[in-house]
Each structure stands twice: as C-alpha cells, then as structure tokens.
Design an enzyme around this catalytic site. Sequence first.
Site, short mmCIF file in Angstrom:
data_model
loop_
_atom_site.label_atom_id
_atom_site.label_comp_id
_atom_site.label_asym_id
_atom_site.label_seq_id
_atom_site.Cartn_x
_atom_site.Cartn_y
_atom_site.Cartn_z
N SER A 172 -4.31 -22.57 12.42
CA SER A 172 -5.00 -22.92 13.67
C SER A 172 -5.63 -21.67 14.26
O SER A 172 -5.25 -20.54 13.93
CB SER A 172 -3.97 -23.49 14.65
OG SER A 172 -4.47 -23.48 15.96
N TYR B 165 3.84 -22.94 19.32
CA TYR B 165 2.84 -23.45 18.38
C TYR B 165 2.00 -22.29 17.84
O TYR B 165 1.74 -22.20 16.64
CB TYR B 165 1.96 -24.49 19.09
CG TYR B 165 0.91 -25.12 18.19
CD1 TYR B 165 1.26 -26.05 17.21
CD2 TYR B 165 -0.44 -24.81 18.33
CE1 TYR B 165 0.30 -26.63 16.39
CE2 TYR B 165 -1.41 -25.40 17.53
CZ TYR B 165 -1.03 -26.31 16.56
OH TYR B 165 -1.99 -26.88 15.75
P1 NAD Z 1 -1.84 -35.57 14.43
O1 NAD Z 1 -0.76 -35.47 15.46
O2 NAD Z 1 -2.94 -36.54 14.64
O3 NAD Z 1 -1.19 -35.88 13.03
C1 NAD Z 1 0.00 -35.32 12.61
C2 NAD Z 1 0.68 -36.32 11.67
O4 NAD Z 1 1.87 -35.70 11.19
C3 NAD Z 1 1.09 -37.61 12.39
O5 NAD Z 1 0.61 -38.73 11.67
C4 NAD Z 1 2.61 -37.56 12.40
O6 NAD Z 1 3.23 -38.82 12.25
C5 NAD Z 1 2.90 -36.67 11.20
N1 NAD Z 1 4.19 -36.02 11.29
C6 NAD Z 1 4.76 -35.47 12.40
N2 NAD Z 1 5.99 -35.00 12.09
C7 NAD Z 1 6.18 -35.25 10.77
C8 NAD Z 1 7.26 -35.02 9.87
N3 NAD Z 1 8.37 -34.42 10.28
N4 NAD Z 1 7.12 -35.41 8.60
C9 NAD Z 1 5.99 -36.02 8.19
N5 NAD Z 1 4.95 -36.29 8.98
C10 NAD Z 1 5.04 -35.90 10.26
O7 NAD Z 1 -2.38 -34.09 14.23
P2 NAD Z 1 -3.80 -33.56 13.78
O8 NAD Z 1 -4.55 -33.23 15.02
O9 NAD Z 1 -4.43 -34.45 12.79
O10 NAD Z 1 -3.41 -32.19 13.10
C11 NAD Z 1 -3.15 -32.06 11.71
C12 NAD Z 1 -2.83 -30.60 11.41
O11 NAD Z 1 -3.90 -29.79 11.85
C13 NAD Z 1 -1.59 -30.11 12.15
O12 NAD Z 1 -0.93 -29.17 11.34
C14 NAD Z 1 -2.16 -29.44 13.37
O13 NAD Z 1 -1.28 -28.48 13.89
C15 NAD Z 1 -3.41 -28.82 12.77
N6 NAD Z 1 -4.49 -28.51 13.71
C16 NAD Z 1 -5.10 -29.50 14.42
C17 NAD Z 1 -6.16 -29.19 15.26
C18 NAD Z 1 -6.89 -30.27 16.04
O14 NAD Z 1 -7.87 -29.96 16.69
N7 NAD Z 1 -6.46 -31.52 15.98
C19 NAD Z 1 -6.60 -27.87 15.38
C20 NAD Z 1 -5.95 -26.88 14.64
C21 NAD Z 1 -4.91 -27.23 13.79
#
Ligand code: NAD
Length: 284
Positions: free
Chosen positions: A166, A179
């Site tokens: 991130s 985080y």
């Molecule tokens: P999201 O919350 O939409 O999706 C995360 C998914 O992980 C969910 O479907 C959830 O059920 C699943 N999950 C949670 N705990 C779990 C576990 N213990 N075992 C298995 N599955 C589990 O998140 P997102 O926004 O799609 O983000 C995806 C990745 O990208 C994450 O690592 C997040 O930190 C990273 N990220 C996101 C953004 C953003 O803008 N959304 C930016 C930078 C990094």
Amino acid sequence: MKENVLNTDLTGKVAVVTGAGGVLCSVFSEVLARAGAKVALLDLNLEACQKVADRICQEGGIARAYACNVLDKQQCFQVADAVEDQLGKCDILINGAGGNHPAATTDKEVYEPGDLDGEVKSFFDLDEAGISFVFQLNFLGTLLPTQAFARQMMGRQGCSILNISSMNAYRPLTKIPAYSGAKAAVTNFTQWLAVHFSKEGIRVNAIAPGFFLTHQNAALLFGPDGKPTPRTDKILAATPMGRLGDAEKELAGAILFLLNERAAGFITGVCIPVDGGFSAYSGV
Ligand code: NAD
C-alpha cells in the site's frame, strides 16, 4: 514483425487469489481469467468469492471458489491440496487478503492538547487486540498462504508470487499506524522472499495501490452532487496526476506486467507504486 511481449498470456497457468471476494481482488481474479489462467478464488467469505467465480465462468473462464481463512495454516494447506487436485499446481499466487480494523484507528489525524483525557480515541487508547489483528491479517495472512502454495512451485519454471502492499508502506496515512506498519512489513517480506526463492526461479513482487475509484467507495469519495468530498480533495491535491486510479485498467496493467515472464522475467523483489505520483510527492 517482433512479438509484443506485453500481451500477457496466462493460458494453462493456475492462479490463486486470496481475498478474492473483495473489491480489488475480485477485479484481479477476473483479469487473470481473461488472460487465460484457471483461477482459484479464496476468501473467508465463500459467498462473496463464489459470486466472482460464477461471473468468470459465465464469461467463459475457468474459476473455482474456496472458503479459506488465510490465518489458519492447516486450512491453507487443505485448500492448497484441493486446488492442486481440482485445477492443478499453483503457478501464480496473489496474496490479496488484507485490511485495517477500527480498533487500530485513531479518531483524529494529529494529537492535540487535552485529547488524553477527552472523549476522542487517541493514540493512547488504541487497542492491543485491534493492532494485533491488523498485523496478523496483513503480514501473517501473506506468509501462511505462501507456505501452503509456494511448495507447489518448487522445481517448476515461470512461477510468481505477488503481494499487495500500500501507499501506507511509503507514507503512512494519518490515523492508521498498524495498517501502515503491517503494509511496510509486506513490502519488506516481498524483498526477503524474492531473495529466498531466487534459486528456484520464483519471482516475488508487490504492488502498492494509491487511491482508486470503485463502485464500493464512490459514495465516500464523492457527495450526492458528484463533487469530491473534503477527503477526496486532499487525496487529489496529494496526487500529482490530479485524479483517482482506474483499478480495472491501471492496477490490472501493473499485475499483468509483473506476471508476464517475458516482459518482467528479470524483475523480482520490487514493489511498484501505482499511485499517480502520490508516493513521490512531498506536498511542496
Ligand atoms: P476488501 O475489504 O474489499 O477485500 C478484502 C477481502 O479479504 C474480503 O473479501 C474479505 O472477506 C477477505 N478477508 C478478510 N480477512 C480474511 C481472512 N482472514 N482470510 C481470507 N480472506 C479474508 O479489500 P480491498 O480494498 O479489495 O483490498 C485488497 C487488498 O489491497 C488488501 O490487502 C488491501 O489492504 C490492499 N489495498 C487496498 C487499497 C484500496 O484502495 N482498496 C489500497 C491499497 C492496498
């Protein structure tokens, strides 16, 4: 004519995506399937990743959903066996499950005199369990699936692991210290794994997404009048390109590049910011 190496073809490859029911990883799963991969979608929430798998299959792709908690080592290994039986050995692993927790988030951006005794949740009130949850989910939740699936990559060519870091790994956003630290650990672990698996030919890289517009966050980023909220104004001011990213095109492009053995075959241990310049900008 010389071939266009960027035309990523993953036909015949087995790609495993954790957190595949979520906002970004559902997009990644669809992109991998369109590039020809057989996709195993893993998520704590089976219903969510099953919907994505169904969508991929309706489009003519190959996908299967699996319930998997990335923090349960035994379950990760059981699911790895099931994926190998049903789709084949894992060639590509995307460690996408991750996120933050409200108990590890301060109410205010900056500590101000009086906060210690006031109503606000300050740094001093952050909850140990919440902080531990965030570190476990992002760091251990990347390490355990890697133990389960990288075994299937040993002694084979063209395998790759992709972690999701991130912007916070470079420039911690206010309010979310756990985080930010946990994602910095993911970037560091990416470098460690790249060196560790280098003799096996497994490339290990990461992407660091900046700010993206998705169906899920549109209401948070823009008001009912379609104008950016004050937070969005701040994000845009800190993003030199002056706009939000498009996950389907711009994150997908970075992923397909890093997974492309011909284009990125000598790239391992890097984390690519996909952020319109956010991480490069000092704000001045
Ligand atoms: P999201 O919350 O939409 O999706 C995360 C998914 O992980 C969910 O479907 C959830 O059920 C699943 N999950 C949670 N705990 C779990 C576990 N213990 N075992 C298995 N599955 C589990 O998140 P997102 O926004 O799609 O983000 C995806 C990745 O990208 C994450 O690592 C997040 O930190 C990273 N990220 C996101 C953004 C953003 O803008 N959304 C930016 C930078 C990094």
